[in-house]
Design a protein around this motif. Structure first.
Motif, PDB file in Angstrom:
ATOM      1  N   ILE A  95       0.854  -1.184   0.000  1.00  0.00           N
ATOM      2  CA  ILE A  95       0.000   0.000   0.000  1.00  0.00           C
ATOM      3  C   ILE A  95       0.892   1.237   0.000  1.00  0.00           C
ATOM      4  N   GLN A  96       0.602   2.176  -0.885  1.00  0.00           N
ATOM      5  CA  GLN A  96       1.404   3.391  -0.972  1.00  0.00           C
ATOM      6  C   GLN A  96       1.014   4.403   0.113  1.00  0.00           C
ATOM      7  N   TYR A  97      -0.266   4.602   0.340  1.00  0.00           N
ATOM      8  CA  TYR A  97      -0.761   5.569   1.326  1.00  0.00           C
ATOM      9  C   TYR A  97      -1.760   4.875   2.242  1.00  0.00           C
ATOM     10  N   ALA A  98      -1.275   4.433   3.380  1.00  0.00           N
ATOM     11  CA  ALA A  98      -2.084   3.646   4.316  1.00  0.00           C
ATOM     12  C   ALA A  98      -3.377   4.340   4.761  1.00  0.00           C
ATOM     13  N   PRO A  99      -3.386   5.662   5.016  1.00  0.00           N
ATOM     14  CA  PRO A  99      -4.625   6.274   5.509  1.00  0.00           C
ATOM     15  C   PRO A  99      -5.847   6.059   4.623  1.00  0.00           C
ATOM     16  N   VAL A 100      -5.652   5.910   3.312  1.00  0.00           N
ATOM     17  CA  VAL A 100      -6.817   5.745   2.434  1.00  0.00           C
ATOM     18  C   VAL A 100      -7.463   4.371   2.597  1.00  0.00           C
ATOM     19  N   HIS A 101      -6.785   3.465   3.276  1.00  0.00           N
ATOM     20  CA  HIS A 101      -7.301   2.110   3.480  1.00  0.00           C
ATOM     21  C   HIS A 101      -7.805   1.884   4.902  1.00  0.00           C
ATOM     22  N   VAL A 102      -7.968   2.955   5.659  1.00  0.00           N
ATOM     23  CA  VAL A 102      -8.427   2.879   7.040  1.00  0.00           C
ATOM     24  C   VAL A 102      -9.915   3.219   7.096  1.00  0.00           C
ATOM     25  N   ASP A 103     -10.647   2.503   7.938  1.00  0.00           N
ATOM     26  CA  ASP A 103     -12.065   2.815   8.119  1.00  0.00           C
ATOM     27  C   ASP A 103     -12.225   4.285   8.490  1.00  0.00           C
ATOM     28  N   GLY A 104     -13.169   4.947   7.866  1.00  0.00           N
ATOM     29  CA  GLY A 104     -13.442   6.349   8.140  1.00  0.00           C
ATOM     30  C   GLY A 104     -12.775   7.317   7.170  1.00  0.00           C
ATOM     31  N   TRP A 105     -11.843   6.804   6.349  1.00  0.00           N
ATOM     32  CA  TRP A 105     -11.166   7.698   5.396  1.00  0.00           C
ATOM     33  C   TRP A 105     -12.173   8.396   4.487  1.00  0.00           C
ATOM     34  N   GLU A 106     -13.096   7.653   3.928  1.00  0.00           N
ATOM     35  CA  GLU A 106     -14.051   8.212   2.965  1.00  0.00           C
ATOM     36  C   GLU A 106     -14.921   9.304   3.592  1.00  0.00           C
ATOM     37  N   GLU A 107     -15.242   9.158   4.867  1.00  0.00           N
ATOM     38  CA  GLU A 107     -16.120  10.117   5.528  1.00  0.00           C
ATOM     39  C   GLU A 107     -15.371  11.346   6.045  1.00  0.00           C
ATOM     40  N   GLY A 108     -14.072  11.218   6.225  1.00  0.00           N
ATOM     41  CA  GLY A 108     -13.293  12.309   6.806  1.00  0.00           C
ATOM     42  C   GLY A 108     -13.282  13.551   5.938  1.00  0.00           C
ATOM     43  N   LYS A 109     -13.185  14.697   6.583  1.00  0.00           N
ATOM     44  CA  LYS A 109     -13.130  15.971   5.867  1.00  0.00           C
ATOM     45  C   LYS A 109     -11.873  16.712   6.312  1.00  0.00           C
ATOM     46  N   PRO A 110     -11.166  17.316   5.370  1.00  0.00           N
ATOM     47  CA  PRO A 110      -9.961  18.059   5.742  1.00  0.00           C
ATOM     48  C   PRO A 110     -10.314  19.382   6.420  1.00  0.00           C
ATOM     49  N   THR A 111      -9.397  19.845   7.247  1.00  0.00           N
ATOM     50  CA  THR A 111      -9.593  21.136   7.905  1.00  0.00           C
ATOM     51  C   THR A 111      -9.031  22.254   7.033  1.00  0.00           C
ATOM     52  N   GLU A 112      -9.384  23.478   7.374  1.00  0.00           N
ATOM     53  CA  GLU A 112      -9.012  24.622   6.544  1.00  0.00           C
ATOM     54  C   GLU A 112      -7.496  24.758   6.387  1.00  0.00           C
ATOM     55  N   ARG A 113      -6.737  24.550   7.450  1.00  0.00           N
ATOM     56  CA  ARG A 113      -5.283  24.687   7.341  1.00  0.00           C
ATOM     57  C   ARG A 113      -4.726  23.776   6.247  1.00  0.00           C
ATOM     58  N   TYR A 114      -5.151  22.527   6.225  1.00  0.00           N
ATOM     59  CA  TYR A 114      -4.614  21.573   5.258  1.00  0.00           C
ATOM     60  C   TYR A 114      -5.145  21.825   3.848  1.00  0.00           C
TER      61      TYR A 114
END
Length: 162
Positions: A95-114
């Motif tokens: 896996i290249q980017y582990a966070p995309v394969h974690v439960d909740g990734w799809e529902e998460g929203k980025p914050t303004e800083r990022y």
């Protein structure tokens, strides 16, 4: 007064308003899409170890995280979109980017800083050269060009040329 399409796009991503994001590209002529900004912001927030409790990296290592993703998109060794780069699985199942394969990734929203940091990278800001395509907790590739030590997590992130 002309609309500030970059600012409108930031607000569209914050609100989850894909239609306005599409208008920013179509009418405002932005060089990046809603999906690009949304996904890049999410991955740099996840990759920097932000804990929601005030522990965050400084801007430059976060821009470097974004640069690695964009460098991969530009490289013939990786897929051609941010989405494809993030979801890529190697030939051996790595896996290249582990966070995309974690439960909740799809529902998460980025914050303004990022969102704003991702936007800076999408608009061309660089912290690392264009041939840096590796970022991990260990050196890889040919040459390490930058490191960032996270004293909260007790780990070093290495940014390396391919």
């Amino acid at each position: 007064i002309a609309p500030d399409w970059d600012e409108i796009m930031v607000n569209a991503v914050l609100a989850g308003d894909e239609r306005t994001g599409a208008d920013c590209v179509e009418i405002g002529g932005l060089r990046y899409t809603y999906d690009d900004l949304y996904l890049l912001a999410k991955i740099i927030e996840a990759e920097d170890g932000a804990d929601g409790g005030g522990h965050e990296w400084p801007d430059m290592p976060i821009i470097a995280l974004a640069n690695v993703v964009l460098n991969r998109v530009a490289s013939p060794l990786f897929p051609d979109t941010i989405r494809e780069v993030l979801y890529q699985v190697g030939d051996k199942g790595e896996i290249q980017y582990a966070p995309v394969h974690v439960d909740g990734w799809e529902e998460g929203k980025p914050t303004e800083r990022y969102i704003r940091l991702a936007q800076r990278a999408l608009m061309g800001e660089r912290a690392i050269p264009e041939d840096v395509i590796w970022q991990a907790l260990f050196p890889q590739g040919k040459v390490t060009v930058m490191t960032y030590y996270d004293d909260y997590l007790g780990s070093t992130t290495y940014f390396c040329k391919g």
